[in-house]
Design a protein around this motif. Structure first.
Motif, mmCIF file in Angstrom:
data_model
loop_
_atom_site.group_PDB
_atom_site.id
_atom_site.type_symbol
_atom_site.label_atom_id
_atom_site.label_comp_id
_atom_site.label_asym_id
_atom_site.label_seq_id
_atom_site.Cartn_x
_atom_site.Cartn_y
_atom_site.Cartn_z
ATOM 1 N N ALA A 62 0.836 -1.213 0.000
ATOM 2 C CA ALA A 62 0.000 0.000 0.000
ATOM 3 C C ALA A 62 0.861 1.250 0.000
ATOM 4 O O ALA A 62 0.590 2.210 -0.733
ATOM 5 C CB ALA A 62 -0.929 0.001 1.216
ATOM 6 N N MET A 63 1.908 1.243 0.821
ATOM 7 C CA MET A 63 2.808 2.390 0.888
ATOM 8 C C MET A 63 3.527 2.588 -0.447
ATOM 9 O O MET A 63 3.594 3.704 -0.968
ATOM 10 C CB MET A 63 3.837 2.202 2.002
ATOM 11 C CG MET A 63 3.288 2.385 3.389
ATOM 12 S SD MET A 63 3.143 4.135 3.733
ATOM 13 C CE MET A 63 2.307 4.104 5.305
ATOM 14 N N VAL A 163 2.627 10.077 4.040
ATOM 15 C CA VAL A 163 1.763 8.919 3.793
ATOM 16 C C VAL A 163 1.562 8.211 5.122
ATOM 17 O O VAL A 163 2.524 7.885 5.812
ATOM 18 C CB VAL A 163 2.372 7.971 2.742
ATOM 19 C CG1 VAL A 163 1.451 6.769 2.522
ATOM 20 C CG2 VAL A 163 2.610 8.700 1.431
ATOM 21 N N THR A 164 0.314 7.977 5.476
ATOM 22 C CA THR A 164 -0.017 7.324 6.731
ATOM 23 C C THR A 164 -0.920 6.129 6.471
ATOM 24 O O THR A 164 -1.689 6.134 5.503
ATOM 25 C CB THR A 164 -0.700 8.312 7.708
ATOM 26 O OG1 THR A 164 -0.896 7.677 8.974
ATOM 27 C CG2 THR A 164 -2.047 8.795 7.191
ATOM 28 N N PRO A 185 -3.578 9.455 3.167
ATOM 29 C CA PRO A 185 -3.920 8.296 4.002
ATOM 30 C C PRO A 185 -4.283 7.072 3.173
ATOM 31 O O PRO A 185 -4.913 7.191 2.122
ATOM 32 C CB PRO A 185 -5.132 8.782 4.802
ATOM 33 C CG PRO A 185 -5.774 9.808 3.924
ATOM 34 C CD PRO A 185 -4.670 10.434 3.105
ATOM 35 N N ILE A 186 -3.881 5.904 3.661
ATOM 36 C CA ILE A 186 -4.314 4.650 3.054
ATOM 37 C C ILE A 186 -5.776 4.413 3.482
ATOM 38 O O ILE A 186 -6.608 4.032 2.686
ATOM 39 C CB ILE A 186 -3.435 3.453 3.501
ATOM 40 C CG1 ILE A 186 -1.937 3.724 3.295
ATOM 41 C CG2 ILE A 186 -3.883 2.157 2.831
ATOM 42 C CD1 ILE A 186 -1.479 3.905 1.883
ATOM 43 N N PHE A 187 -6.059 4.654 4.770
ATOM 44 C CA PHE A 187 -7.397 4.535 5.329
ATOM 45 C C PHE A 187 -7.695 5.768 6.164
ATOM 46 O O PHE A 187 -6.785 6.452 6.629
ATOM 47 C CB PHE A 187 -7.511 3.311 6.251
ATOM 48 C CG PHE A 187 -7.318 2.005 5.569
ATOM 49 C CD1 PHE A 187 -8.328 1.425 4.823
ATOM 50 C CD2 PHE A 187 -6.122 1.316 5.690
ATOM 51 C CE1 PHE A 187 -8.142 0.195 4.185
ATOM 52 C CE2 PHE A 187 -5.911 0.092 5.065
ATOM 53 C CZ PHE A 187 -6.944 -0.460 4.310
ATOM 54 N N ARG A 188 -8.978 6.006 6.397
ATOM 55 C CA ARG A 188 -9.437 7.045 7.325
ATOM 56 C C ARG A 188 -10.152 6.348 8.479
ATOM 57 O O ARG A 188 -10.802 5.307 8.278
ATOM 58 C CB ARG A 188 -10.366 8.025 6.621
ATOM 59 C CG ARG A 188 -9.651 8.804 5.508
ATOM 60 C CD ARG A 188 -10.527 9.876 4.907
ATOM 61 N NE ARG A 188 -9.880 10.503 3.781
ATOM 62 C CZ ARG A 188 -8.997 11.511 3.851
ATOM 63 N NH1 ARG A 188 -8.668 11.993 5.038
ATOM 64 N NH2 ARG A 188 -8.459 12.019 2.762
ATOM 65 N N ALA A 189 -10.057 6.913 9.674
ATOM 66 C CA ALA A 189 -10.651 6.295 10.858
ATOM 67 C C ALA A 189 -12.144 6.033 10.679
ATOM 68 O O ALA A 189 -12.653 5.027 11.163
ATOM 69 C CB ALA A 189 -10.409 7.169 12.082
#
Length: 194
Positions: A62-63, A163-164, A185-189
Motif C-alpha cells: 500500500a505504501m 503517507v499514513t 492516508p491509506i485509510f481514514r478512521a
C-alpha cells in the motif's frame, strides 16, 4: 503497476489489509490517551498489523503504491511508528523491482557511536537536496510527523508529502497544509468506526 500486481509479488489487497487492521489493531469503546494528549474512545495500535507477516506485506504494498507517484528519493519517518513500515517497504519494493531507499528518525540523536538522529544512511550518504516522503502508522494532529519533517528539512531535504496507514481525521490535514505537507492516508478512521 496496478493494485493486483507488483512485480512477482502478490498485489495490494485493500480489503485484506482492512480486515487485518480490524482484527489486530483497532479497538473502540475504551477511553485511551493518544500521543497527541487527546482522549479517545477508539484506538489504533498498528504494531500488531505491521509485525504480522501478511499485514507487513500489505502495508508495504500500500505504501509503495501510494509513494510511487510522489517520486521520492528516500522514505522515512519518526521512530517508533515508522520503523516497521520502512523495514517492510525496503525489501518488498526491492523484490518488486522498484527499490525504495529508507531511513528512520530518532526522537533524539544517539549519545554514542555515530551520534546520528537519522538512521539508515551509509557513510557519506546525505538527505541534502533529496526529495523525501515521510511515513507513519497513525496520524492524529500531525505533530509527530512534523518532528520527523523538521529533522529531515534541517538535513537539507525537501518534504511535501506524508503517507499514513490511518488518518484519525482529527486535524492533521489542516495542520500540515500550512507547513507545505500533503496528507495521503491509506485509510481514514471513519472507515473503521461503527
Amino acid at each position: 503497476m496496478n493494485d493486483n500486481e507488483m512485480g512477482g509479488l502478490p498485489g495490494f489487497d485493500r480489503a485484506a489489509l482492512m480486515a487485518i487492521i480490524r482484527a489486530r489493531s483497532f479497538s473502540q469503546g475504551t477511553n485511551v490517551t493518544l500521543a497527541s494528549g487527546r482522549a479517545s474512545s477508539f484506538y489504533f495500535d498498528m504494531k500488531p498489523t505491521m509485525l504480522d507477516p501478511d499485514g507487513a506485506v500489505q502495508v508495504a504494498l500500500a505504501m509503495a503504491r501510494t509513494i510511487k507517484p510522489l517520486k521520492a528519493d528516500f522514505v522515512g519517518g519518526l521512530a517508533m511508528g515508522a520503523v516497521p513500515i520502512v523495514s517492510a517497504l525496503a525489501p518488498v519494493s526491492a523484490l518488486a523491482g522498484d527499490p525504495i531507499r529508507v531511513f528512520f528518525v530518532r526522537k533524539e540523536a544517539k549519545g554514542h557511536g555515530a551520534k546520528r538522529q537519522v538512521e539508515g544512511l551509509a557513510v557519506g550518504e546525505s538527505l541534502d537536496g533529496k526529495r523525501v516522503v515521510v511515513v507513519e502508522d497513525v496520524t492524529t494532529t500531525g505533530g509527530s510527523a512534523m518532528q520527523a519533517v523538521e529533522v529531515v528539512r534541517e538535513a537539507g531535504a525537501t518534504v511535501t508529502d506524508l503517507v499514513t496507514i490511518v488518518d484519525r481525521e482529527e486535524g492533521a490535514e489542516k495542520n500540515l497544509s500550512p507547513e507545505g505537507i500533503a496528507l495521503h492516508p491509506i485509510f481514514r478512521a471513519s472507515e473503521f468506526k461503527s
